[in-house]
Design an enzyme around this catalytic site. Structure first.
Site, short mmCIF file in Angstrom:
data_model
loop_
_atom_site.label_atom_id
_atom_site.label_comp_id
_atom_site.label_asym_id
_atom_site.label_seq_id
_atom_site.Cartn_x
_atom_site.Cartn_y
_atom_site.Cartn_z
N HIS A 87 0.82 -1.21 0.00
CA HIS A 87 0.00 0.00 0.00
C HIS A 87 0.85 1.26 0.00
CE1 HIS A 87 -3.17 -2.91 0.97
NE2 HIS A 87 -3.89 -2.08 0.23
N GLU B 143 -10.43 -11.61 -4.29
CA GLU B 143 -8.99 -11.41 -4.12
C GLU B 143 -8.35 -12.54 -3.33
OE1 GLU B 143 -8.30 -7.69 -2.07
OE2 GLU B 143 -10.01 -7.96 -0.75
N CYS C 125 -9.83 -3.79 -9.78
CA CYS C 125 -9.43 -2.56 -9.09
C CYS C 125 -8.03 -2.69 -8.50
CB CYS C 125 -10.44 -2.18 -8.01
SG CYS C 125 -10.56 -3.41 -6.70
C1 PEP Z 1 -6.29 -5.56 -4.31
O1 PEP Z 1 -5.99 -6.38 -3.45
O2 PEP Z 1 -6.02 -5.71 -5.52
C2 PEP Z 1 -6.98 -4.31 -3.95
C3 PEP Z 1 -7.44 -3.49 -4.85
O3 PEP Z 1 -7.07 -4.01 -2.63
P1 PEP Z 1 -5.83 -3.52 -1.75
O4 PEP Z 1 -4.70 -3.18 -2.68
O5 PEP Z 1 -6.27 -2.33 -0.99
O6 PEP Z 1 -5.53 -4.69 -0.89
MG MG Z 2 -6.86 -6.25 -1.50
#
Ligand code: PEP
Ligand code: MG
Length: 582
Positions: free
Chosen positions: A202, A443, A514
């Site tokens: 992140h 996911e 996403c």
């Molecule tokens: C992902 O896991 O691809 C996602 C969009 O969520 P995050 O990156 O916040 O875990």
């Molecule tokens: Mg994720």
């Protein structure tokens, strides 16, 4: 003397500026009291952080021997030895344990108290060599505090000083947490580089969201660079040039201008409809972290918000935001998007995003009590958020997205929690949109494999490729040591992504991606060819992806996609991808 360092470029562009050495552990730590019954747990947290630093030092030592020769090896090895000695000194580690138990201080505070004590004594030492070890002691303490911030601590507020620094500040840190980097939205820096980190951590995602160059996994940048040194960051190539001469500076200033010009040119297609050459409409949505990101979303011409990572409202604070505060944030975004879709993801806390607060002592791992698991274990927190989102639903086109679903039971429980929140609001006579769409993130490989369970009960799906890759390949997305193994093109990943899109399309359930793949130009045509029509990404990437969509012809992608899905040899697969992108 000029030299270069190489790491993982995680956010493109070029920055030229002055290094500012920080640590996620700025040693301006939070102070809070631990209830007596949690003292043992806090000591364990401290011990775990010390063990982590010990392992880091071991790794550093072997890297030094692998990558350096001669005097440099001896100097750097000596520094690791000194740090290890400090770490093993009972005065350094035993006393904080006593302070935690005796005074019920949190681990960071206990360490800081002991550090202050040690540093005072250093001032009295007449031996110059020993006096200079003061910096080493501080650095070891910073390492432990940094490790603690990943162990359920408060994270660390970046130094207040950052506010006063010039705009060309380039942060150099051992590691930065997402809670640190989110603060750069308010106090912009030109770039940042870290010793640790992975491409889809992140921290890296936030760099792309901020549209600032960033490089991670540099291993020893924090040790090798000096405060205020002039450095160039090439975030695209993953190169840091330290103390460049005039010729290099001029060359990079030209490249920097070119980069900015290219991005400016893209604004011409802001209001163009995202359509492939054969006339297929593609939805390009934005990922956001905070309501303040709305300006960037509007500037990108996005079709809506495909992912609002609501957990960023919960970071860098001791309490959790209440219902009214959350409602205001969601309402602002819903109204700001004027009827365009706004997908609000419920709290995805855990792994590299940790909640603060004295009752949140243990951080969960990527495989632990994260996201929906946390929310189902903390129904009161979940309820407050669901009520706030539902209340915002009559102020725009709001949708709810549940992260990290893995099983039927979780799905049923999550849907029941939404239903409960609706009933409460009805009883109280509060307004909300009873037909608010509810989607799930796919996911976790289990959800991808058992997709029909989710297809039957959800209104839409969103593929989180960042985690889907992490969990499918068993690669910690934040760990630079395995970052080279994190592979979106692994046949297992491609098979899962392709199968989710195919099944969702034939069931008539809208599906988006996403994760970071959606905003990566390398994968635009691949995803189009797999049947994806909804892409959600950081606003900064959106126009470049749109440009790629505008020059893509779906029919011509199909034969290459079929070969990509059959390819076993990674080199052949990459060659096919290049062909697709040519
Ligand atoms: C992902 O896991 O691809 C996602 C969009 O969520 P995050 O990156 O916040 O875990
Ligand atoms: Mg994720």
């Amino acid at each position: 003397m000029s030299f270069t360092l190489h790491g993982l470029g995680v956010s493109g562009g070029i920055a030229i500026g002055h290094a500012h050495l920080v640590s996620a552990a700025s040693l301006e730590v939070d102070h809070y009291q631990i209830p007596e019954e949690f003292a043992d747990r806090e000591v364990q947290r401290f011990d775990k952080a010390v063990a982590q630093v010990r392992a880091e030092l071991d790794r550093l030592e072997s890297e030094i021997h692998e990558t350096h020769r001669g005097d440099a090896t001896a100097d750097m090895a000596a520094f690791v030895t000194v740090h290890r000695m400090i770490l093993e000194d009972p005065g350094f580690t035993e006393t904080p344990r006593e302070i935690i138990r005796r005074d019920q201080c949190n681990a960071e505070w206990a360490l800081k108290l002991q550090l202050d004590e040690i540093l005072t004594h250093f001032g009295e030492i007449s031996d110059e060599y020993l006096r200079e070890r003061k910096t080493d002691v501080r650095q070891v303490a910073e390492r432990v505090v940094a490790a603690l911030s990943g162990e359920g601590g408060q994270g660390s507020a970046l130094p207040e000083k950052l506010r006063e620094r010039a705009a060309d500040t380039i942060l150099v840190a051992h590691d930065l947490s997402p809670a640190d980097v989110i603060q750069f939205k308010a106090h912009k820096v030109a770039a940042f580089i870290t010793d640790l980190g992975g491409t889809t951590s992140h921290t890296a995602i936030l760099a792309r969201s901020l549209a600032i160059p960033a490089i991670v996994a540099l291993h020893a940048a924090r040790e090798l660079l000096h405060e205020d040194e002039v450095i160039i960051i090439d975030g695209t190539q993953g190169v840091v040039i330290v103390d460049p001469d005039e010729t290099i500076l001029t060359e990079y200033r030209i490249r920097q201008n070119q980069w900015l010009l290219e991005r400016q040119k893209l604004t011409r297609i802001k209001s163009a409809v995202a359509e492939t050459l054969d006339g297929t409409r593609i939805e390009l949505l934005a990922n956001i972290e905070l309501p303040d990101d709305l300006d960037a979303v509007r500037a990108s011409g996005a079709d809506g918000i495909g992912l609002f990572r609501s957990e960023f409202l919960f970071l860098n604070r001791r309490d959790t935001p209440g219902e009214d505060e959350q409602f205001e944030a969601y309402r602002r975004v819903a109204e700001g998007m004027k009827g365009k879709p706004v997908v609000i993801r419920t709290l995805d806390i855990g792994a590299d995003k940790t909640l603060a607060g004295p009752d949140q002592l243990s951080a969960s791992s990527a495989l632990g009590l994260r996201a929906i698991r946390y929310c189902l274990a903390e129904p009161a927190v979940f309820n407050v958020q669901l009520r706030a989102i539902l209340r915002a639903s009559c102020h725009g086109n709001v949708r709810i997205l549940i992260p990290m679903l893995a099983s039927y039971t979780e799905l049923r429980q999550a849907l029941a929690a939404v239903q409960r929140a609706k009933e409460q609001l009805k009883e109280e006579g509060r307004k909300f949109n009873d037909r608010t769409l509810i989607g799930g993130m796919i996911e976790v490989p289990a959800a991808a494999i058992a997709l029909p369970i989710f297809l039957k009960q959800l209104d839409f799906l969103s593929i989180g490729t960042n985690d889907l890759i992490q969990y499918t390949l068993a690669i910690d997305r934040t760990d630079d040591a395995v970052a080279h193994l994190y592979d979106p093109l692994h046949p297992a990943v491609l098979h899962l992504v392709s199968s989710i899109i195919r099944q969702a399309n034939s069931a008539g359930v809208p599906v988006a991606v996403c994760g970071e793949m959606a905003g990566d130009l390398m994968f635009t045509r691949l995803l189009l060819g797999l049947g994806l029509r909804d892409f959600s990404m950081h606003p900064a990437n959106l126009l470049a992806v749109k440009q790629r969509v505008l020059v893509s012809d779906l029919a011509s992608l199909e034969p290459v996609i079929a070969r990509i899905l059959k390819a076993e040899d990674p080199e052949k697969l990459r060659a096919l991808l290049e062909k697709l992108n040519a």
